[in-house]
Scaffold this motif. Sequence first.
Motif, mmCIF file in Angstrom:
data_model
loop_
_atom_site.group_PDB
_atom_site.id
_atom_site.type_symbol
_atom_site.label_atom_id
_atom_site.label_comp_id
_atom_site.label_asym_id
_atom_site.label_seq_id
_atom_site.Cartn_x
_atom_site.Cartn_y
_atom_site.Cartn_z
ATOM 1 N N THR A 7 15.057 -22.859 -16.685
ATOM 2 C CA THR A 7 16.216 -22.814 -15.704
ATOM 3 C C THR A 7 16.196 -24.011 -14.707
ATOM 4 O OG1 THR A 7 15.939 -20.343 -15.679
ATOM 5 C CG2 THR A 7 17.028 -21.337 -13.871
ATOM 6 N N VAL A 8 15.126 -24.289 -14.396
ATOM 7 C CA VAL A 8 14.953 -25.525 -13.315
ATOM 8 C C VAL A 8 15.352 -26.844 -14.201
ATOM 9 C CG1 VAL A 8 13.487 -26.963 -11.856
ATOM 10 C CG2 VAL A 8 13.370 -24.432 -11.654
ATOM 11 N N VAL A 9 14.504 -27.129 -15.337
ATOM 12 C CA VAL A 9 14.964 -28.369 -16.223
ATOM 13 C C VAL A 9 16.459 -28.441 -16.323
ATOM 14 C CG1 VAL A 9 14.428 -29.358 -18.331
ATOM 15 C CG2 VAL A 9 12.392 -28.437 -17.015
ATOM 16 N N ALA A 63 21.462 -30.183 -20.518
ATOM 17 C CA ALA A 63 21.489 -29.304 -19.633
ATOM 18 C C ALA A 63 22.347 -28.132 -20.013
ATOM 19 C CB ALA A 63 21.890 -29.860 -18.139
ATOM 20 N N LEU A 64 23.640 -28.331 -20.484
ATOM 21 C CA LEU A 64 24.644 -27.130 -21.065
ATOM 22 C C LEU A 64 23.880 -26.384 -22.236
ATOM 23 C CD1 LEU A 64 27.882 -29.064 -20.090
ATOM 24 C CD2 LEU A 64 26.598 -27.418 -18.723
ATOM 25 N N PHE A 65 23.124 -27.065 -23.094
ATOM 26 C CA PHE A 65 22.592 -26.327 -24.243
ATOM 27 C C PHE A 65 21.601 -25.365 -23.816
ATOM 28 C CE2 PHE A 65 24.615 -29.149 -27.295
ATOM 29 C CZ PHE A 65 25.013 -28.299 -28.244
ATOM 30 N N MET A 66 20.682 -25.921 -22.773
ATOM 31 C CA MET A 66 19.456 -25.018 -22.141
ATOM 32 C C MET A 66 20.269 -23.730 -21.434
ATOM 33 S SD MET A 66 16.774 -28.013 -20.901
ATOM 34 C CE MET A 66 15.578 -26.689 -20.627
ATOM 35 N N LEU A 67 21.356 -24.207 -20.630
ATOM 36 C CA LEU A 67 21.927 -23.083 -19.966
ATOM 37 C C LEU A 67 22.456 -21.956 -20.907
ATOM 38 C CD1 LEU A 67 23.279 -21.786 -17.215
ATOM 39 C CD2 LEU A 67 25.319 -23.159 -17.691
ATOM 40 N N ALA A 68 23.293 -22.626 -22.122
ATOM 41 C CA ALA A 68 23.736 -21.480 -22.818
ATOM 42 C C ALA A 68 22.470 -20.719 -23.519
ATOM 43 C CB ALA A 68 24.219 -22.215 -23.914
ATOM 44 N N ASP A 69 21.321 -21.222 -23.791
ATOM 45 C CA ASP A 69 20.284 -20.452 -24.309
ATOM 46 C C ASP A 69 19.663 -19.702 -23.457
ATOM 47 O OD1 ASP A 69 18.321 -20.076 -26.424
ATOM 48 O OD2 ASP A 69 16.956 -21.134 -25.065
ATOM 49 N N LEU A 70 19.911 -19.667 -21.957
ATOM 50 C CA LEU A 70 19.163 -18.897 -21.071
ATOM 51 C C LEU A 70 19.910 -17.779 -20.753
ATOM 52 C CD1 LEU A 70 18.061 -21.618 -18.509
ATOM 53 C CD2 LEU A 70 16.569 -19.881 -19.596
ATOM 54 N N ARG A 71 21.395 -17.971 -21.099
ATOM 55 C CA ARG A 71 22.449 -16.737 -20.948
ATOM 56 C C ARG A 71 22.312 -15.931 -22.195
ATOM 57 N NH1 ARG A 71 26.026 -17.070 -16.702
ATOM 58 N NH2 ARG A 71 27.155 -15.790 -17.600
ATOM 59 N N ARG A 72 22.211 -16.697 -23.331
ATOM 60 C CA ARG A 72 22.097 -15.849 -24.358
ATOM 61 C C ARG A 72 20.868 -14.946 -24.483
ATOM 62 N NH1 ARG A 72 19.308 -16.105 -29.059
ATOM 63 N NH2 ARG A 72 18.519 -18.474 -28.523
ATOM 64 N N ARG A 73 19.682 -15.201 -23.954
ATOM 65 C CA ARG A 73 18.528 -14.602 -23.870
ATOM 66 C C ARG A 73 18.321 -13.404 -22.606
ATOM 67 N NH1 ARG A 73 13.874 -17.334 -26.236
ATOM 68 N NH2 ARG A 73 14.741 -18.973 -27.510
ATOM 69 N N GLY A 74 19.571 -13.647 -21.587
ATOM 70 C CA GLY A 74 19.613 -12.962 -20.615
ATOM 71 C C GLY A 74 18.515 -13.404 -19.690
ATOM 72 N N GLU A 75 18.179 -14.512 -19.398
ATOM 73 C CA GLU A 75 17.161 -14.864 -18.544
ATOM 74 C C GLU A 75 17.669 -15.831 -17.569
ATOM 75 O OE1 GLU A 75 13.600 -15.245 -22.039
ATOM 76 O OE2 GLU A 75 14.755 -17.207 -21.568
ATOM 77 N N PHE A 76 19.029 -15.929 -17.537
ATOM 78 C CA PHE A 76 19.657 -16.687 -16.437
ATOM 79 C C PHE A 76 19.449 -16.403 -15.026
ATOM 80 C CE2 PHE A 76 23.511 -18.201 -14.255
ATOM 81 C CZ PHE A 76 23.285 -19.483 -13.901
ATOM 82 N N VAL A 77 19.150 -16.985 -13.964
ATOM 83 C CA VAL A 77 18.973 -16.772 -12.645
ATOM 84 C C VAL A 77 19.961 -17.769 -11.996
ATOM 85 C CG1 VAL A 77 17.442 -16.465 -10.657
ATOM 86 C CG2 VAL A 77 16.643 -15.841 -13.091
ATOM 87 N N ALA A 78 21.031 -17.323 -11.540
ATOM 88 C CA ALA A 78 22.171 -18.248 -10.907
ATOM 89 C C ALA A 78 21.631 -18.863 -9.687
ATOM 90 C CB ALA A 78 23.184 -17.444 -10.524
ATOM 91 N N ASN A 143 12.332 -15.268 -12.537
ATOM 92 C CA ASN A 143 13.050 -14.693 -13.491
ATOM 93 C C ASN A 143 14.023 -13.688 -13.407
ATOM 94 O OD1 ASN A 143 10.754 -16.219 -15.561
ATOM 95 N ND2 ASN A 143 9.699 -14.636 -14.363
ATOM 96 N N ALA A 144 14.808 -13.409 -14.404
ATOM 97 C CA ALA A 144 16.014 -12.694 -14.451
ATOM 98 C C ALA A 144 15.700 -11.314 -14.105
ATOM 99 C CB ALA A 144 16.867 -12.595 -15.787
ATOM 100 N N GLY A 145 14.451 -10.556 -14.524
ATOM 101 C CA GLY A 145 14.029 -9.248 -14.032
ATOM 102 C C GLY A 145 13.535 -9.236 -12.717
#
Length: 181
Positions: A7-9, A63-78, A143-145
């Motif tokens: 997320t930070v990267v 950055a946008l590919f990593m963001l899409a992967d984070l969102r797909r895995r449900g790990e995105f913390v806005a 983390n998202a949780g």
Amino acid sequence: MKAATRTVVSGALLGLGIATFVDETIFHQLLHWHHFYDRAGSTAGLVSDGVLHGISWFATVAALFMLADLRRRGEFVARRWWGAVLAGAGAFQLYDGTVQHKLFRLHQIRYDVEIAPYDWVWNIVAIMLLAAGLAMLLRSPRNAGDRDAGPREAGPGQSRAGDAGPWATGSRRSRAGDAGV
């Protein structure tokens, strides 16, 4: 790489891409105040601008590919991601204003004017972006949780408020995979 780190990267890379885009577009191309490398003529300056633009483009796409992967895995913390965006933009601008402008003297913000006010504004904006980003990072869940932690966090043997699903029976041990964990 853990989700919190990704997320930070991702945010920092996008911040770098945005800061570079703004610098390139406004100061290099529209105002013609400087090039990335101004010590060898306009041709070298244009080539150096192209290299910088290419690097910022790849940083943005990564950055946008990593963001899409984070969102797909449900790990995105806005909040964490936006903090990293601001911190990345501020860090790049501060690096540009101190190392590239003053230490290496690759270029200045502007030529044939009193440069000090431009340097102060440049670096103060960089510090404000960096401070705002770091404050958001420090106040965000890793983390998202984690964003559900706090009053809703359950102790051992208790069900969490968000666990109401097909396995929720009021006992934590009734869920498959939770036994003894």
